[in-house]
Design a protein around this motif. Structure first.
Motif, PDB file in Angstrom:
ATOM      1  N   GLN A  33     -30.747 -55.587 -19.706  1.00  0.00           N
ATOM      2  CA  GLN A  33     -29.936 -54.387 -19.967  1.00  0.00           C
ATOM      3  C   GLN A  33     -29.591 -54.259 -21.442  1.00  0.00           C
ATOM      4  N   TYR A  40     -29.328 -50.536 -14.495  1.00  0.00           N
ATOM      5  CA  TYR A  40     -28.650 -51.617 -13.772  1.00  0.00           C
ATOM      6  C   TYR A  40     -29.528 -52.145 -12.644  1.00  0.00           C
ATOM      7  N   ALA A  43     -32.636 -54.003 -13.970  1.00  0.00           N
ATOM      8  CA  ALA A  43     -32.271 -55.319 -14.500  1.00  0.00           C
ATOM      9  C   ALA A  43     -31.998 -56.302 -13.366  1.00  0.00           C
TER      10      ALA A  43
END
Length: 162
Positions: A33, A40, A43
């Motif tokens: 990130q 989000y 990741a």
């Protein structure tokens, strides 16, 4: 049956292995990130994939007395199936929990001591909660399915050979 499933030695060994994987997942997800333009969820997924590879070997060697097993291919297939379920729990469970926390509360960030790194507490709590639920499902499934002869692998091979 329950004492056999939840014996202290296996839980402790699996917890240590899972803690290594969870730490790797958290660090990798955070780096993806911060350093790249990963969302989000992306990741979380990337961190999970990295932890998955390390996790198989650590789990096989240390968690369920399977290091001397001659069924590594079978265990890898079953481990992958369990890990797909776990990945869905971790990635989408964490994402749903994060979205819920943002809708109900403010986003809370803190700066790590002796650092300039800002930590989004909502994401951290959502991610660790998702990993906790995943830990429980993984332990039970790996103990009763992945590193246990269930006949599933043989049925899968017959089905694929049709």
């Amino acid at each position: 049956m329950a004492s056999e499933l939840f014996n202290r030695r296996d839980i402790l060994a699996y917890f240590i292995v899972a803690a290594i994987g969870a730490s790797l997942q958290l660090v990798a997800g955070s780096l993806f990130q911060d350093w790249f333009t990963f969302s989000y969820e992306q990741a979380l997924l990337a961190g999970y994939v990295i932890a998955f590879v390390v996790g198989f070997f650590l789990t096989k060697l240390f968690a369920f007395n399977a290091k001397n097993s001659t069924k590594t291919r079978r265990e890898a297939v079953k481990f992958t199936l369990v890990s797909i379920v776990s990945c869905l729990i971790t990635v989408y469970g964490s994402s749903l929990l994060y979205d819920y926390s943002v809708s109900k509360f403010d986003i809370l960030t803190v700066v790590m001591p002796l650092s300039v790194k800002q930590v989004n507490v909502n994401k951290l709590v959502a991610h660790t909660t998702g990993m906790g639920v995943s830990f429980l499902s993984n332990y039970i499934l790996h103990k009763t399915f992945t590193f246990h002869n269930t006949g599933f692998y043989e049925r899968l091979k017959r089905l694929l050979n049709l």
